[in-house]
Design a protein around this motif. Structure first.
Motif, PDB file in Angstrom:
ATOM      1  N   LYS A  38     -50.595  56.903-113.446  1.00 23.19           N
ATOM      2  CA  LYS A  38     -50.416  55.442-113.449  1.00 23.19           C
ATOM      3  C   LYS A  38     -49.214  54.996-114.267  1.00 23.19           C
ATOM      4  N   LYS A  39     -49.021  55.548-115.440  1.00 25.92           N
ATOM      5  CA  LYS A  39     -47.915  55.082-116.293  1.00 25.92           C
ATOM      6  C   LYS A  39     -46.552  55.573-115.817  1.00 25.92           C
ATOM      7  N   TYR A  40     -46.532  56.480-114.819  1.00 25.22           N
ATOM      8  CA  TYR A  40     -45.273  57.009-114.307  1.00 25.22           C
ATOM      9  C   TYR A  40     -44.842  56.345-113.000  1.00 25.22           C
ATOM     10  N   ILE A  41     -45.677  55.474-112.432  1.00 29.47           N
ATOM     11  CA  ILE A  41     -45.383  54.878-111.131  1.00 29.47           C
ATOM     12  C   ILE A  41     -44.290  53.820-111.267  1.00 29.47           C
ATOM     13  N   PRO A  42     -43.189  53.937-110.538  1.00 31.59           N
ATOM     14  CA  PRO A  42     -42.113  52.945-110.646  1.00 31.59           C
ATOM     15  C   PRO A  42     -42.541  51.567-110.134  1.00 31.59           C
ATOM     16  N   HIS A  43     -41.920  50.546-110.702  1.00 27.42           N
ATOM     17  CA  HIS A  43     -42.156  49.145-110.334  1.00 27.42           C
ATOM     18  C   HIS A  43     -42.022  48.947-108.825  1.00 27.42           C
ATOM     19  N   GLN A  44     -42.965  48.251-108.222  1.00 31.02           N
ATOM     20  CA  GLN A  44     -43.022  47.885-106.807  1.00 31.02           C
ATOM     21  C   GLN A  44     -43.376  49.052-105.880  1.00 31.02           C
ATOM     22  N   THR A  45     -43.677  50.226-106.420  1.00 31.06           N
ATOM     23  CA  THR A  45     -44.168  51.317-105.591  1.00 31.06           C
ATOM     24  C   THR A  45     -45.654  51.533-105.881  1.00 31.06           C
ATOM     25  N   GLU A  46     -46.290  52.293-105.014  1.00 28.13           N
ATOM     26  CA  GLU A  46     -47.685  52.676-105.219  1.00 28.13           C
ATOM     27  C   GLU A  46     -47.858  54.123-104.810  1.00 28.13           C
ATOM     28  N   LEU A  47     -48.916  54.766-105.299  1.00 28.36           N
ATOM     29  CA  LEU A  47     -49.153  56.162-104.964  1.00 28.36           C
ATOM     30  C   LEU A  47     -49.338  56.336-103.459  1.00 28.36           C
ATOM     31  N   ASP A  48     -48.757  57.388-102.938  1.00 28.50           N
ATOM     32  CA  ASP A  48     -48.916  57.754-101.534  1.00 28.50           C
ATOM     33  C   ASP A  48     -49.955  58.873-101.481  1.00 28.50           C
ATOM     34  N   ILE A  49     -51.082  58.596-100.860  1.00 24.56           N
ATOM     35  CA  ILE A  49     -52.230  59.501-100.854  1.00 24.56           C
ATOM     36  C   ILE A  49     -52.404  60.096 -99.463  1.00 24.56           C
ATOM     37  N   TRP A  50     -52.748  61.387 -99.400  1.00 23.07           N
ATOM     38  CA  TRP A  50     -52.991  62.036 -98.110  1.00 23.07           C
ATOM     39  C   TRP A  50     -54.438  62.488 -98.034  1.00 23.07           C
ATOM     40  N   GLU A  51     -55.172  61.942 -97.075  1.00 25.80           N
ATOM     41  CA  GLU A  51     -56.583  62.283 -96.865  1.00 25.80           C
ATOM     42  C   GLU A  51     -57.374  62.234 -98.174  1.00 25.80           C
ATOM     43  N   ASP A  52     -57.238  61.104 -98.860  1.00 30.54           N
ATOM     44  CA  ASP A  52     -57.968  60.823-100.108  1.00 30.54           C
ATOM     45  C   ASP A  52     -57.598  61.760-101.250  1.00 30.54           C
TER      46      ASP A  52
END
Length: 235
Positions: free
Chosen positions: A24-38
């Motif tokens: 969470k603390k490494y995610i750049p501004h305006q992006t979100e995690l990209d998840i594959w099959e949960d």
């Protein structure tokens, strides 16, 4: 305009399933995690740079070298379209000048360490290893694969891992750098064995020390291709 062109070859990708909270603390501004099959993935990636050029110019003694990085996957929506990209925790290279350029111009997280690689073609099988020293401690990532190139299946885990064409760097709480990486669709070698001897806490920080206790969800070997990196922009 292309900032950098090169070939990325023999990419070893060890992919771990981790808790999203770690990133969470490494995610750049305006992006979100990209998840594959949960599943939330983080990948240890080793490969070779070849025929490297900055702004079209070869820099003496800086055209062929190893890189090993730890990365995770994000996406960014622009004009109602998702762009799929990667975020690097740290990128290791053996050349000080590369570290200076990447960290100064792109605000990346490069570090210079002694590195080596070993490719062995045994006919039916292919061995690929990337090794480095970190605080005088040896580290390495090695795979053995069938020496037959195969297409990467659509909608597969390997497609998810390899088909991210944007880079995102967290500059501050409200600023992100974006750059585009272009390359054709890759092919891969079927991996039949691997060995990883990496102290993740030592190399990448204590936030990632827990990976020492994990078994990779998958390990891949992609052939790679020519690539280009376009100049960054701020989002």
């Amino acid at each position: 305009m292309n900032f950098l062109t090169a070939e990325w070859r023999k990419l070893v990708l060890a992919n771990y399933a981790i808790d999203q909270e770690v990133l969470k603390k490494y995610i750049p501004h305006q992006t979100e995690l990209d998840i594959w099959e949960d599943t939330c993935y983080i990948s240890l990636v080793g490969f070779m740079f070849q025929d490297t050029r900055l702004l079209g110019v070869k820099v003496p003694l800086h055209t062929t070298f190893e890189e090993v990085n730890l990365r995770f996957y994000v996406r960014y929506k622009e004009d109602k379209q998702w762009k799929r990209g990667v975020v690097f925790i740290k990128e290791l290279v053996p050349k000080t000048a590369l570290t200076w350029v990447a960290n100064t111009l792109y605000k990346e997280h490069y570090q210079t360490v002694p590195m080596n690689h070993h490719w062995l073609d045994k006919g039916d099988t292919l061995e690929v290893e990337y090794s480095w020293m970190y605080n005088k401690t040896p580290q390495f990532l090695k795979v053995i694969a069938n020496n037959t190139l195969t297409d990467i299946a659509m909608d597969s885990e390997m497609e998810f891992i390899t088909e991210h064409y944007w880079g995102y760097t967290r500059i501050s709480k409200n600023k992100t750098f974006e750059y585009e990486v272009t390359h054709p669709r890759w092919q891969a070698y079927p991996v039949i064995g691997y060995k990883i001897d990496v102290d993740f806490g030592l190399v990448y920080g204590q936030d990632f020390g827990f990976i020492n206790r994990l078994t990779p969800q998958s390990v891949m070997l992609a052939e790679g291709s020519k690539i280009s990196v376009r100049n960054k922009k701020e989002i």
